[in-house]
Design an enzyme around this catalytic site. Structure first.
Site, PDB file in Angstrom:
ATOM      1  N   THR A  35       2.476 -14.289  -2.656  1.00 18.74           N
ATOM      2  CA  THR A  35       3.337 -13.188  -3.095  1.00 18.74           C
ATOM      3  C   THR A  35       4.742 -13.709  -3.387  1.00 18.74           C
ATOM      4  OG1 THR A  35       2.072 -11.906  -1.477  1.00 18.74           O
ATOM      5  CG2 THR A  35       3.853 -10.759  -2.637  1.00 18.74           C
ATOM      6  N   GLY A 104       0.439 -19.586   5.634  1.00 20.09           N
ATOM      7  CA  GLY A 104       0.550 -20.787   4.804  1.00 20.09           C
ATOM      8  C   GLY A 104       1.236 -21.917   5.549  1.00 20.09           C
ATOM      9  N   GLU A 110      10.537 -20.774   7.365  1.00 19.63           N
ATOM     10  CA  GLU A 110      10.796 -19.387   6.953  1.00 19.63           C
ATOM     11  C   GLU A 110      11.676 -18.670   7.970  1.00 19.63           C
ATOM     12  OE1 GLU A 110       6.764 -18.321   4.392  1.00 19.63           O
ATOM     13  OE2 GLU A 110       6.773 -17.962   6.538  1.00 19.63           O
TER      14      GLU A 110
HETATM   15  O1  LIG Z   1       3.316 -19.521   5.861  1.00 20.41           O
HETATM   16  C1  LIG Z   1       3.265 -18.713   4.936  1.00 20.41           C
HETATM   17  C2  LIG Z   1       3.993 -17.472   4.862  1.00 20.41           C
HETATM   18  O2  LIG Z   1       4.373 -16.896   6.064  1.00 20.41           O
HETATM   19  C3  LIG Z   1       3.524 -16.466   3.826  1.00 20.41           C
HETATM   20  O3  LIG Z   1       4.663 -15.757   3.446  1.00 20.41           O
HETATM   21  C4  LIG Z   1       2.454 -15.520   4.335  1.00 20.41           C
HETATM   22  O4  LIG Z   1       1.342 -16.267   4.791  1.00 20.41           O
HETATM   23  C5  LIG Z   1       2.003 -14.528   3.251  1.00 20.41           C
HETATM   24  O5  LIG Z   1       1.426 -15.224   2.194  1.00 20.41           O
HETATM   25  P1  LIG Z   1       0.681 -14.484   1.007  1.00 20.41           P
HETATM   26  O6  LIG Z   1       1.713 -13.769   0.224  1.00 20.41           O
HETATM   27  O7  LIG Z   1       0.019 -15.608   0.237  1.00 20.41           O
HETATM   28  O8  LIG Z   1      -0.341 -13.582   1.613  1.00 20.41           O
END
Ligand SMILES: O=C[C@H](O)[C@H](O)[C@H](O)COP(=O)(O)O
Length: 251
Positions: A35, A104, A110
């Site tokens: 996202t 991720g 983050e």
């Molecule tokens: O480590 C990754 C992050 O926290 C991402 O922001 C989280 O996993 C959401 O990812 P996605 O938008 O691919 O679901």
């Protein structure tokens, strides 16, 4: 040019609404994940179209690489110092805007970036909105040194919180351990439900081999939930969450 074909319309709607909050001259944190990647593409398109002057820090090498490939200049967090806003994804968002992040493996950087921002904005689709955190396995970044000892200490902490008996699995990619941008390993805590997230956050933070867990409590100021029809719902902290969203609108 803005993205369209092949992009999840819910993610795109959330990303566009978040990028609309960006103002010329802002210092921004760029999140990680699918996202956040849609958001970075939208941001790059706006910068190219409008010539916005921004300063950007990335929450992962993957995001830094994507942003750079799209013409955005990435600086380190320390070069920028403090950020006006970070826009990031999430794995789960609860009614208090507490989050699980780290699907991720990027939650350490983050969290550092979000903590250095006046405002954290989350972009997500309705599938991420939950009544109670924990169905998504909670990522915990741990040192390689003493890895099994740290896993035991995490299990002990879970027992003490009456969350024992759940899997505490090392994250693998194929048969290889996932290594984070900071060179650490990931344990995923398959808890199903986290009744007391602050207590769990405190217990995990007290374990020396734990570098950072994926509970983001009281950090998110605004969650922008995109829908497949292109509309968005904006959830500010302490606002009620629409019952339809919790039912995931059949998505
Ligand atoms: O480590 C990754 C992050 O926290 C991402 O922001 C989280 O996993 C959401 O990812 P996605 O938008 O691919 O679901």
């Amino acid at each position: 040019m803005s993205q369209s074909s092949g992009v999840d319309p819910a993610k795109l709607a959330a990303a566009q609404a978040a990028v609309a909050l960006v103002e010329d001259g802002m210092k921004l944190g760029l999140g990680t994940g699918s996202t956040a990647a849609v958001m970075v593409r939208e941001l790059a398109a706006r910068v190219a179209a409008e010539g916005l002057k921004l300063r950007c820090a990335a929450t992962s090498q993957a995001t830094a690489d994507l942003a750079t490939s799209l013409g955005l200049r990435i600086e380190s967090l320390d070069e920028i110092g403090w950020l006006d806003m970070t826009i990031d994804g999430a794995d789960e968002v609860d009614p208090d805007l507490h989050l699980i992040k780290g699907g991720g493996a990027a939650h350490l950087r983050e969290k550092v970036v979000a903590a250095a921002s006046d405002r954290m904005v989350v972009v997500a689709d309705p599938g991420k909105v939950v009544e109670i955190l924990g169905a998504f396995p909670l990522p915990v970044e741990v040192l390689a040194f003493g890895f099994e000892t740290t896993r035991k200490l995490i299990r002990r902490a879970l027992d003490e919180l009456e969350l024992g008996g759940h899997d505490v699995m090392q994250r693998l990619r194929g048969s290889d351990p996932v290594i984070t941008d900071e060179g650490n390993l990931i344990l995923d805590l398959h808890l199903g439900c986290i009744p007391d997230a602050p207590a769990l956050a405190r217990a995990l933070a007290a374990i020396p081999g734990v570098v950072e867990h994926g509970l983001f409590l009281g950090m998110c100021d605004l969650a922008i939930i995109g829908r497949k029809d292109g509309s968005v719902i904006q959830l500010a902290r302490d606002a009620d969450i629409d019952a339809d969203l919790l039912a995931n609108e059949g998505e």
